[in-house]
Design an enzyme around this catalytic site. Structure first.
Site, PDB file in Angstrom:
ATOM      1  N   GLN A 176     -31.459 -44.541 -11.546  1.00 21.55           N
ATOM      2  CA  GLN A 176     -30.080 -44.608 -11.043  1.00 21.55           C
ATOM      3  C   GLN A 176     -29.182 -43.654 -11.839  1.00 21.55           C
ATOM      4  O   GLN A 176     -29.133 -43.714 -13.071  1.00 21.55           O
ATOM      5  CB  GLN A 176     -29.564 -46.054 -11.162  1.00 21.55           C
ATOM      6  CG  GLN A 176     -28.197 -46.270 -10.554  1.00 21.55           C
ATOM      7  CD  GLN A 176     -28.168 -46.088  -9.030  1.00 21.55           C
ATOM      8  OE1 GLN A 176     -29.021 -46.616  -8.329  1.00 21.55           O
ATOM      9  NE2 GLN A 176     -27.199 -45.338  -8.542  1.00 21.55           N
ATOM     10  N   LYS A 207     -30.225 -52.426  -3.671  1.00 24.38           N
ATOM     11  CA  LYS A 207     -31.533 -51.789  -3.439  1.00 24.38           C
ATOM     12  C   LYS A 207     -32.644 -52.823  -3.588  1.00 24.38           C
ATOM     13  O   LYS A 207     -33.573 -52.875  -2.783  1.00 24.38           O
ATOM     14  CB  LYS A 207     -31.742 -50.618  -4.408  1.00 24.38           C
ATOM     15  CG  LYS A 207     -30.981 -49.380  -3.993  1.00 24.38           C
ATOM     16  CD  LYS A 207     -30.917 -48.324  -5.075  1.00 24.38           C
ATOM     17  CE  LYS A 207     -29.948 -47.214  -4.633  1.00 24.38           C
ATOM     18  NZ  LYS A 207     -29.605 -46.268  -5.687  1.00 24.38           N
ATOM     19  N   ASP A 267     -35.954 -40.253  -4.353  1.00 26.83           N
ATOM     20  CA  ASP A 267     -34.597 -39.719  -4.250  1.00 26.83           C
ATOM     21  C   ASP A 267     -34.622 -38.250  -3.822  1.00 26.83           C
ATOM     22  O   ASP A 267     -33.595 -37.698  -3.430  1.00 26.83           O
ATOM     23  CB  ASP A 267     -33.886 -39.818  -5.614  1.00 26.83           C
ATOM     24  CG  ASP A 267     -32.783 -40.869  -5.610  1.00 26.83           C
ATOM     25  OD1 ASP A 267     -32.389 -41.301  -4.518  1.00 26.83           O
ATOM     26  OD2 ASP A 267     -32.327 -41.246  -6.711  1.00 26.83           O
TER      27      ASP A 267
END
Ligand code: NAP
Length: 295
Positions: free
Chosen positions: A97, A53, A120
């Site tokens: 995460q 990422k 997200d």
């Protein structure tokens, strides 16, 4: 006739290129989109994801802020970091995460993220907005699937879609997106009766099960489009291999189009994360959103 292979790698490169163009335009106006990624602990798979990422974020010209915290980080410390990132105008997207270590409450932490920075799309506000067809941050993996389906088919209206899997991160938002594009949607799961017959009714079959090669060719309607979200590591011929939730060979013999693993849905997930971050930056600054990069 052999199925068309939907090449997620090439598609994702195209999306990243579009993102980079938007980022360059924003930087000319003195604005640099920024993505903050928070990793707690040393989970090996998560470390690889976070590294990828970071590299992709920098590659498209965005600012990348990495926060690597020890596995025993307290909930209070993590909440304080999220609050600081919420308040930081250089940060337009925040990603915590998952999975988090078991002493941390994932739902609490995700819902502490400013929904406008929740790239997200897991915050309860974004889930509600998506479910009611309002402008939201859309979870990256299902967004990537939708983009590939739209690219392949044009309009999805009236198509019969079956999503196998009902997780909050893939199955449910995927079903909402397909419904939003006027598909007739069925969500199947571990208690579904006669899964094969349900799947055979699908013009669009999305597999998000987490079981290696479970969806076989006899479950696919001839000519259907098969989207394989699965990422499973299996030992084959003494080597570790990545396989999907779809048995590629038998499904590709029946399907009209299919995504491979690797090189299908996977690359689209990070591309959509970058797209969501640009969108968040534009929204935060009252600028027009990039065309075609958001749902
Ligand atoms: P998950 O949370 O474990 O959910 C799996 C779903 O599959 C559940 O709803 C479960 O049903 C259903 N299921 C399990 N066994 C089944 C069976 N025998 N028949 C029918 N349904 C069954 O998984 P997830 O997080 O959604 O991930 C799904 C897959 O996508 C995994 O392979 C994961 O690695 C992959 N993934 C890929 C990406 C990417 O970037 N490409 C991103 C995220 C996830 P119940 O609800 O009834 O238990």
């Amino acid at each position: 006739m052999a199925a068309t292979v939907i090449d997620g790698k090439t598609f994702a490169a195209r999306v990243r290129g579009q993102v980079a163009t938007h980022v360059a335009g924003l930087r000319e106006q003195g604005l640099q989109p920024g993505l903050a990624v928070v990793l707690v602990g040393m989970d090996p798979a998560s470390q690889v994801y976070v590294k990828n990422k970071h590299a992709s974020t920098v590659e498209v010209g965005m600012a990348s802020f990495e926060h690597r915290l020890p596995a025993d980080t307290s909930e209070a410390d993590l909440l304080a970091l999220v609050a600081a990132l919420n308040a930081d105008p250089k940060v337009h997207g925040i990603l915590v995460q998952l999975p988090l270590p078991s002493h941390l409450n994932s739902e609490l932490l995700i819902n502490a993220i400013d929904p406008a920075k929740d790239v997200d799309g897991f915050h309860i506000s974004n889930v509600g907005l998506l479910g009611t067809g309002q402008k939201s941050m859309v979870p990256c993996t299902p967004l990537g699937c939708l983009m590939m389906l739209r690219d392949h088919h044009g309009s999805l209206a009236g198509m019969s879609a079956v999503v196998v899997g009902r997780s909050n991160i893939v199955g449910k938002p995927m079903a909402q997106l397909l419904l939003g594009d006027s598909c007739t949607v069925t969500v199947a799961h571990s208690r579904t009766r006669d899964l094969a017959a349900v799947c055979r009714g699908a013009d669009i079959l999305v597999a998000a099960v987490g079981r290696p090669e479970m969806i076989t060719g006899n479950m696919v309607k001839p000519g259907a489009t098969v989207i394989d979200v699965g990422i499973n590591r299996v030992m084959r011929d003494g080597k570790m291999r990545l396989v999907g939730d779809v048995d590629y060979a038998s499904a590709a013999a029946v399907a009209g189009a299919i995504t491979p693993v690797p090189g299908g849905v996977g690359p689209m997930t990070i591309a959509c994360l970058l797209a969501n971050t640009v969108t968040a930056c534009c929204r935060a600054n009252g600028l027009a959103e990039p065309e075609g990069l958001t749902s």
